[in-house]
Design a protein around this motif. Sequence first.
Motif, PDB file in Angstrom:
ATOM      1  N   ASP A   1     123.565 123.513  25.923  1.00 50.00           N
ATOM      2  CA  ASP A   1     123.590 124.444  27.063  1.00 50.00           C
ATOM      3  C   ASP A   1     122.715 123.923  28.214  1.00 50.00           C
ATOM      4  OD1 ASP A   1     125.263 126.045  25.610  1.00 50.00           O
ATOM      5  OD2 ASP A   1     123.735 127.535  25.078  1.00 50.00           O
ATOM      6  N   ALA A   2     121.574 123.329  27.856  1.00 48.97           N
ATOM      7  CA  ALA A   2     120.689 122.789  28.895  1.00 48.97           C
ATOM      8  C   ALA A   2     121.367 121.622  29.617  1.00 48.97           C
ATOM      9  CB  ALA A   2     119.363 122.341  28.273  1.00 48.97           C
ATOM     10  N   LEU A   3     122.057 120.774  28.838  1.00 48.49           N
ATOM     11  CA  LEU A   3     122.786 119.647  29.449  1.00 48.49           C
ATOM     12  C   LEU A   3     123.875 120.144  30.393  1.00 48.49           C
ATOM     13  CD1 LEU A   3     123.851 116.923  26.865  1.00 48.49           C
ATOM     14  CD2 LEU A   3     122.601 116.599  28.995  1.00 48.49           C
ATOM     15  N   ALA A   4     124.607 121.172  29.938  1.00 46.28           N
ATOM     16  CA  ALA A   4     125.692 121.719  30.766  1.00 46.28           C
ATOM     17  C   ALA A   4     125.139 122.251  32.079  1.00 46.28           C
ATOM     18  CB  ALA A   4     126.428 122.816  29.995  1.00 46.28           C
ATOM     19  N   ARG A   5     124.022 122.980  31.994  1.00 44.72           N
ATOM     20  CA  ARG A   5     123.406 123.526  33.214  1.00 44.72           C
ATOM     21  C   ARG A   5     122.935 122.394  34.131  1.00 44.72           C
ATOM     22  NH1 ARG A   5     121.126 127.210  29.701  1.00 44.72           N
ATOM     23  NH2 ARG A   5     119.186 126.035  29.590  1.00 44.72           N
ATOM     24  N   GLU A   6     122.343 121.369  33.509  1.00 47.74           N
ATOM     25  CA  GLU A   6     121.831 120.234  34.284  1.00 47.74           C
ATOM     26  C   GLU A   6     122.964 119.594  35.098  1.00 47.74           C
ATOM     27  OE1 GLU A   6     119.959 117.205  31.764  1.00 47.74           O
ATOM     28  OE2 GLU A   6     120.686 115.675  33.155  1.00 47.74           O
ATOM     29  N   MET A   7     124.155 119.503  34.490  1.00 52.17           N
ATOM     30  CA  MET A   7     125.267 118.848  35.196  1.00 52.17           C
ATOM     31  C   MET A   7     125.847 119.718  36.291  1.00 52.17           C
ATOM     32  SD  MET A   7     127.274 116.688  32.334  1.00 52.17           S
ATOM     33  CE  MET A   7     127.160 117.790  30.949  1.00 52.17           C
ATOM     34  N   GLU A   8     125.548 121.013  36.254  1.00 53.73           N
ATOM     35  CA  GLU A   8     126.105 121.911  37.254  1.00 53.73           C
ATOM     36  C   GLU A   8     125.157 122.105  38.441  1.00 53.73           C
ATOM     37  OE1 GLU A   8     127.145 125.323  34.911  1.00 53.73           O
ATOM     38  OE2 GLU A   8     128.928 124.334  34.117  1.00 53.73           O
ATOM     39  N   THR A   9     123.946 121.535  38.341  1.00 51.24           N
ATOM     40  CA  THR A   9     122.997 121.721  39.463  1.00 51.24           C
ATOM     41  C   THR A   9     123.058 120.516  40.391  1.00 51.24           C
ATOM     42  OG1 THR A   9     121.226 120.737  38.172  1.00 51.24           O
ATOM     43  CG2 THR A   9     121.379 123.140  38.182  1.00 51.24           C
TER      44      THR A   9
ATOM     45  N   THR B   1     115.213 106.089  23.749  1.00 51.55           N
ATOM     46  CA  THR B   1     116.515 105.475  24.046  1.00 51.55           C
ATOM     47  C   THR B   1     117.177 104.920  22.787  1.00 51.55           C
ATOM     48  OG1 THR B   1     115.375 103.433  24.592  1.00 51.55           O
ATOM     49  CG2 THR B   1     115.941 104.893  26.438  1.00 51.55           C
ATOM     50  N   HIS B   2     116.455 104.829  21.661  1.00 44.80           N
ATOM     51  CA  HIS B   2     116.993 104.291  20.414  1.00 44.80           C
ATOM     52  C   HIS B   2     117.548 102.884  20.659  1.00 44.80           C
ATOM     53  CE1 HIS B   2     117.387 108.790  20.237  1.00 44.80           C
ATOM     54  NE2 HIS B   2     116.694 108.586  19.121  1.00 44.80           N
ATOM     55  N   ASP B   3     118.786 102.615  20.184  1.00 47.44           N
ATOM     56  CA  ASP B   3     119.367 101.271  20.352  1.00 47.44           C
ATOM     57  C   ASP B   3     120.080 101.101  21.691  1.00 47.44           C
ATOM     58  OD1 ASP B   3     121.284 103.142  19.659  1.00 47.44           O
ATOM     59  OD2 ASP B   3     122.384 101.819  18.303  1.00 47.44           O
ATOM     60  N   GLN B   4     120.043 102.111  22.552  1.00 45.43           N
ATOM     61  CA  GLN B   4     120.734 102.029  23.838  1.00 45.43           C
ATOM     62  C   GLN B   4     119.840 101.340  24.862  1.00 45.43           C
ATOM     63  OE1 GLN B   4     123.752 102.733  23.839  1.00 45.43           O
ATOM     64  NE2 GLN B   4     124.289 104.707  22.963  1.00 45.43           N
ATOM     65  N   GLN B   5     120.434 100.556  25.739  1.00 45.44           N
ATOM     66  CA  GLN B   5     119.630  99.845  26.751  1.00 45.44           C
ATOM     67  C   GLN B   5     119.916 100.337  28.159  1.00 45.44           C
ATOM     68  OE1 GLN B   5     117.827  96.546  26.163  1.00 45.44           O
ATOM     69  NE2 GLN B   5     119.057  95.580  24.568  1.00 45.44           N
ATOM     70  N   ARG B   6     121.191 100.615  28.459  1.00 49.43           N
ATOM     71  CA  ARG B   6     121.535 101.003  29.836  1.00 49.43           C
ATOM     72  C   ARG B   6     121.775 102.517  29.839  1.00 49.43           C
ATOM     73  NH1 ARG B   6     125.451  97.841  28.856  1.00 49.43           N
ATOM     74  NH2 ARG B   6     126.945  98.477  30.429  1.00 49.43           N
ATOM     75  N   THR B   7     120.681 103.271  29.942  1.00 48.78           N
ATOM     76  CA  THR B   7     120.774 104.725  29.781  1.00 48.78           C
ATOM     77  C   THR B   7     120.567 105.447  31.121  1.00 48.78           C
ATOM     78  OG1 THR B   7     118.416 104.870  29.318  1.00 48.78           O
ATOM     79  CG2 THR B   7     119.870 104.624  27.415  1.00 48.78           C
ATOM     80  N   GLY B   8     120.855 106.753  31.119  1.00 46.84           N
ATOM     81  CA  GLY B   8     120.614 107.563  32.303  1.00 46.84           C
ATOM     82  C   GLY B   8     120.803 109.031  31.960  1.00 46.84           C
ATOM     83  N   SER B   9     120.517 109.900  32.929  1.00 47.79           N
ATOM     84  CA  SER B   9     120.646 111.331  32.658  1.00 47.79           C
ATOM     85  C   SER B   9     122.093 111.779  32.887  1.00 47.79           C
ATOM     86  CB  SER B   9     119.714 112.130  33.561  1.00 47.79           C
ATOM     87  OG  SER B   9     120.231 112.158  34.879  1.00 47.79           O
ATOM     88  N   ALA B  10     122.436 112.898  32.261  1.00 50.18           N
ATOM     89  CA  ALA B  10     123.783 113.446  32.425  1.00 50.18           C
ATOM     90  C   ALA B  10     124.029 113.832  33.873  1.00 50.18           C
ATOM     91  CB  ALA B  10     123.949 114.658  31.512  1.00 50.18           C
ATOM     92  N   ARG B  11     123.022 114.406  34.502  1.00 54.20           N
ATOM     93  CA  ARG B  11     123.214 114.845  35.893  1.00 54.20           C
ATOM     94  C   ARG B  11     123.506 113.644  36.797  1.00 54.20           C
ATOM     95  NH1 ARG B  11     119.073 118.826  38.041  1.00 54.20           N
ATOM     96  NH2 ARG B  11     117.656 117.299  37.184  1.00 54.20           N
ATOM     97  N   ASP B  12     122.720 112.575  36.645  1.00 54.87           N
ATOM     98  CA  ASP B  12     122.952 111.398  37.492  1.00 54.87           C
ATOM     99  C   ASP B  12     124.333 110.798  37.204  1.00 54.87           C
ATOM    100  OD1 ASP B  12     120.486 111.786  38.560  1.00 54.87           O
ATOM    101  OD2 ASP B  12     119.518 110.110  37.525  1.00 54.87           O
TER     102      ASP B  12
END
Length: 232
Positions: free
Chosen positions: A224-232, A187-198
Amino acid sequence: MTGRERIVAALDVPDPAAAAALARKLDGHVGMLKIGLELFVAHGRAAVDAVKSVSLPVFLDLKLHDIPNTVEAAARGAAGLGAALLTVHASGGAAMIRAARRGLGAGASGTRLLAVTVLTSLAQDDLDAVGISGSPADAALRLARLALHAGADGVVCSPAEVGLLRRELGPGPLLVVPGIRPTGAATHDQQRTGSARDAVHAGASLVVVGRPLREAADPVAAADALAREMET
Ligand code: C5P
């Protein structure tokens, strides 16, 4: 919108040549390029010009936060650079957001105005320490309402509150979501994270992705994997 169109690639690299190289690599695999403070503070207009050969819209993530007069003039400059999106901090207040809107030429320039609600790097104890009341979700909703009322086209919020904001604010506003991480990734310096699909299922219009693309062994395959993830 396709998954690809929803991806904003954060070009957080040190110089225009590196930005141009990354932009060329991701052309056709993402929907927008984001130039943030790292590149813009050091290189200004040259950073924007460097990626113009790639015909993707440019998001100037300058997170302006100053007195209205100064922000109005800075927004005018951003519109002059041909930015598709510009950010200000919602906590700069309604007068500052209205001034940014004026600076962009009331939409005539084509630059849309986004207000950052609560940075994705902040958690509850950070808000308590700076005196922002309520939970990150309470603060994000309060700031989003203020910003939209003052003329912003949308807001930036974390994956954790995008669902709440979409339910409360309706289908109109642009909801732009950074802090995107595949489940289990650093997560690096990010605290409130989540997946692209969610984030997209919860109502995000666009997702901002920096290190998970830049630091991938193959950024094109990662996009490309992120794009596919958001389309499922
Ligand atoms: O590398 P990473 O995916 O964490 O990058 C996120 C990008 O989104 C950075 O360019 C950061 O400046 C930006 N951003 C953010 N949180 C906000 C607004 C913008 O992380 N609230």
